[in-house]
Design a protein around this motif. Structure first.
Motif, PDB file in Angstrom:
ATOM      1  N   ARG A 104     -20.242  31.280   9.953  1.00  0.00           N
ATOM      2  CA  ARG A 104     -20.170  32.355  10.945  1.00  0.00           C
ATOM      3  C   ARG A 104     -21.028  33.518  10.465  1.00  0.00           C
ATOM      4  O   ARG A 104     -21.237  33.714   9.270  1.00  0.00           O
ATOM      5  N   LEU A 105     -21.506  34.286  11.425  1.00  0.00           N
ATOM      6  CA  LEU A 105     -22.491  35.323  11.144  1.00  0.00           C
ATOM      7  C   LEU A 105     -21.926  36.409  10.240  1.00  0.00           C
ATOM      8  O   LEU A 105     -22.653  36.941   9.390  1.00  0.00           O
ATOM      9  N   LYS A 106     -20.658  36.755  10.387  1.00  0.00           N
ATOM     10  CA  LYS A 106     -20.076  37.827   9.573  1.00  0.00           C
ATOM     11  C   LYS A 106     -20.238  37.548   8.077  1.00  0.00           C
ATOM     12  O   LYS A 106     -20.575  38.455   7.295  1.00  0.00           O
ATOM     13  N   GLN A 109     -23.894  38.106   7.104  1.00  0.00           N
ATOM     14  CA  GLN A 109     -24.244  39.533   7.086  1.00  0.00           C
ATOM     15  C   GLN A 109     -23.740  40.203   5.812  1.00  0.00           C
ATOM     16  O   GLN A 109     -24.455  41.013   5.202  1.00  0.00           O
ATOM     17  N   GLU A 143     -23.527  25.316  18.544  1.00  0.00           N
ATOM     18  CA  GLU A 143     -23.686  26.728  18.188  1.00  0.00           C
ATOM     19  C   GLU A 143     -24.605  26.947  16.988  1.00  0.00           C
ATOM     20  O   GLU A 143     -24.847  28.095  16.598  1.00  0.00           O
ATOM     21  N   ALA A 146     -28.083  29.098  17.553  1.00  0.00           N
ATOM     22  CA  ALA A 146     -27.913  30.549  17.683  1.00  0.00           C
ATOM     23  C   ALA A 146     -27.547  31.167  16.340  1.00  0.00           C
ATOM     24  O   ALA A 146     -28.048  32.247  15.979  1.00  0.00           O
ATOM     25  N   LEU A 147     -26.677  30.495  15.584  1.00  0.00           N
ATOM     26  CA  LEU A 147     -26.299  31.012  14.270  1.00  0.00           C
ATOM     27  C   LEU A 147     -27.508  31.033  13.339  1.00  0.00           C
ATOM     28  O   LEU A 147     -27.723  32.011  12.606  1.00  0.00           O
ATOM     29  N   GLN A 149     -30.667  31.313  14.142  1.00  0.00           N
ATOM     30  CA  GLN A 149     -31.569  32.395  14.550  1.00  0.00           C
ATOM     31  C   GLN A 149     -31.103  33.727  13.969  1.00  0.00           C
ATOM     32  O   GLN A 149     -31.900  34.520  13.453  1.00  0.00           O
ATOM     33  N   ALA A 150     -29.793  33.977  14.037  1.00  0.00           N
ATOM     34  CA  ALA A 150     -29.254  35.251  13.551  1.00  0.00           C
ATOM     35  C   ALA A 150     -29.335  35.343  12.029  1.00  0.00           C
ATOM     36  O   ALA A 150     -29.705  36.384  11.477  1.00  0.00           O
ATOM     37  N   VAL A 151     -29.014  34.263  11.333  1.00  0.00           N
ATOM     38  CA  VAL A 151     -29.051  34.274   9.869  1.00  0.00           C
ATOM     39  C   VAL A 151     -30.478  34.419   9.368  1.00  0.00           C
ATOM     40  O   VAL A 151     -30.744  35.125   8.389  1.00  0.00           O
ATOM     41  N   ALA A 153     -32.783  36.075  10.493  1.00  0.00           N
ATOM     42  CA  ALA A 153     -33.283  37.442  10.640  1.00  0.00           C
ATOM     43  C   ALA A 153     -32.743  38.385   9.561  1.00  0.00           C
ATOM     44  O   ALA A 153     -33.195  39.528   9.463  1.00  0.00           O
ATOM     45  N   LEU A 154     -31.800  37.923   8.752  1.00  0.00           N
ATOM     46  CA  LEU A 154     -31.183  38.801   7.756  1.00  0.00           C
ATOM     47  C   LEU A 154     -32.048  38.888   6.495  1.00  0.00           C
ATOM     48  O   LEU A 154     -32.558  37.870   6.015  1.00  0.00           O
TER      49      LEU A 154
END
Length: 231
Positions: A104-106, A109, A143, A146-147, A149-151, A153-154
């Motif tokens: 999960r993204l949290k 992050q 999912e 999408a996960l 893509q977000a990870v 970018a970190l």
């Protein structure tokens, strides 16, 4: 376990990797052996390291940190492979080279924010619940994109690929199915994120290692066949 037993077991597992790669037309150098060392004393890891093993996987954070302190003189690559609560991310960000179980993204992050500036980016695998088991962690396959893509970018993280623990399948003919689905998922991610070094499939354990290698595994996680049955 005796020192000689760990060394012999390691050599047997390496031979199995070579055989599985030959049967699949793969280079054995493309598969990394990750020794799963949870619950094992630091002395067992020291013996394995003396026999040439460099990558070790730990599930329990406090236990792992204690072993890291005892083995700080060794050139070990530390992988965290267990589920991680958000209040424990800092220790992983500060003390590990790889994190296999981001689902999960949290969590990602927090790992990014807490990774010390002086360290290389933390290598990340996204855990996929490839068989939709309620008892297991992992993002649903739908999912994952999408996960990822977000990870990706970190800062302070390097997205390397995917990890899974498929449901047990005693029939070798069926063991390949989830691994092939994982390989297809990773290929989809490569097309969507061509700038990322997506070179890793962490999958396969003692009972299904050959099927995982046939399916494209680049890291196999082996514990029992190296260190013996856990007490």
């Amino acid at each position: 376990m005796r020192k000689e037993d760990i060394t012999e077991n390691l050599n047997r597992v390496r031979e199995r990797i070579v055989t599985a790669c030959a049967e699949s037309g793969r280079d054995p150098q493309s598969v990394t052996l990750l020794a799963v060392s949870k619950t094992r004393p630091a002395g067992d890891l020291r013996v394995a390291c003396a026999a040439g093993q460099r990558d070790f996987g730990e599930n329990y954070l406090q236990e792992a940190l204690e072993k890291q302190a005892q083995l700080s003189d060794l050139p070990i690559v530390w992988h965290f492979i267990g589920p991680l609560q958000s209040n424990k991310t800092r220790a992983v960000a500060e003390h590990f080279d790889w994190m296999h179980s981001v689902d999960r993204l949290k969590i990602a992050q927090r790992l990014s924010a807490q990774r010390p500036a002086g360290l290389a980016p933390l290598n990340i695998c996204l855990q996929v619940n490839i068989d939709a088991e309620q008892s297991k962690s992992g993002a649903p396959p739908a999912e994952v994109a999408a996960l990822a893509q977000a990870v990706a970018a970190l800062p302070n993280l390097r997205l390397r690929g995917l990890m899974a623990i498929p449901a047990p399948r005693p029939d070798p003919a069926l063991q390949c199915q989830p691994f092939e689905r994982m390989a297809a998922l990773l290929q989809d991610l490569r097309e969507q994120l061509p700038e990322q070094p997506l070179d890793t499939l962490s999958m396969g354990m003692s009972a299904d290692m050959a099927a995982a290698i046939a399916g494209g595994a680049t890291i196999v996680r082996i514990g029992t066949d190296i260190f013996g049955a856990r007490q």
